[in-house]
Design an enzyme around this catalytic site. Structure first.
Site, PDB file in Angstrom:
ATOM      1  CE  LYS A  27      -2.806   2.853   2.846  1.00 58.84           C
ATOM      2  NZ  LYS A  27      -2.968   3.207   4.237  1.00 58.84           N
ATOM      3  CG  ASP A  40      -7.888   4.013   2.983  1.00 64.55           C
ATOM      4  OD1 ASP A  40      -8.835   3.632   2.256  1.00 64.55           O
ATOM      5  OD2 ASP A  40      -7.891   5.113   3.564  1.00 64.55           O
TER       6      ASP A  40
END
Length: 219
Positions: free
Chosen positions: A121, A139
């Site tokens: 990420k 997220d």
């Protein structure tokens, strides 16, 4: 609505709500963004933006960062949480950037994910927001919305990212992931959720999610 019509509805609604899209983490270049994103794990962007100026006043590039000890970095970033791990990561990746990349932040998933404390990420955020390379960082907000909108099964963020990339055109990814984060925070939070304000979920939401919402409120 067909699946494509739902996708178009999401894109159009988010473009209307967020025509200009600020980047949540304050930074001035790829290195400071990388450090800020690393620090944001399990911490709010607001808190990170309060602490990064203190760190960057002492070191805003890898050459200055390695002059600080891990302990010094840890003391500065303590308020963001997980400071022992994050301080080691910041110090370690700064060394690697100097030794392997001439002090520059690399522009591939593989090279970024080889850096300590940098996961998929974080790499995706840096590629997208620092270099404009199409990426779709997922997220908790995006993971929640993709499930509520019946675009993904919600099994894990890996699957959610695949589904997002499959559904949304590549040219929308870099703006869309930020728009979805802002929308999730403002209109479709995990707690204190008011469906009346959440036009997207109210319009295209997963049937079981809507049913559960109304059931909990005795409607």
């Amino acid at each position: 609505m067909t699946k494509q019509e739902k996708v178009d509805f999401v894109i159009n609604t988010l473009n209307q709500l967020y025509p200009t899209i600020p980047v949540p983490l304050n930074h001035k270049d790829p290195y400071t963004l990388l450090i800020a994103v690393l620090m944001s794990a399990q911490c709010t962007d607001v808190r990170v933006n309060q602490i990064t100026p203190l760190l960057f006043a002492k070191a805003d590039n890898p050459y200055d960062m390695i002059k600080l000890s891990v302990e010094e970095i840890k003391e500065i970033i303590r308020p963001v949480g997980l400071s022992p791990m994050k301080s080691k990561g910041i110090h370690g990746l700064s060394h690697i950037l100097i030794d392997k990349h001439d002090g520059q932040v690399p522009q591939t998933y593989k090279e970024l994910e080889e850096l300590p404390a940098v996961g998929h990420k974080t790499a995706a955020v840096v590629l997208s927001q620092a270099f404009g390379i199409p990426a779709f960082p997922v997220d908790t907000h995006i993971h929640r919305l993709m499930y509520r909108w019946n675009f993904s099964t919600g099994k894990n963020v890996v699957q959610t990212e695949k589904d997002a990339k499959r559904l949304f055109p590549i040219e929308t990814w870099n703006d869309l992931h930020l728009q979805m984060i802002f929308y999730g925070r403002e209109y479709s939070p995990a707690r204190g959720w008011d469906l009346e304000k959440d036009i997207i979920t109210r319009t295209i939401g997963r049937a079981s999610v809507l049913k559960d919402y109304y059931k909990k409120r005795g409607m």
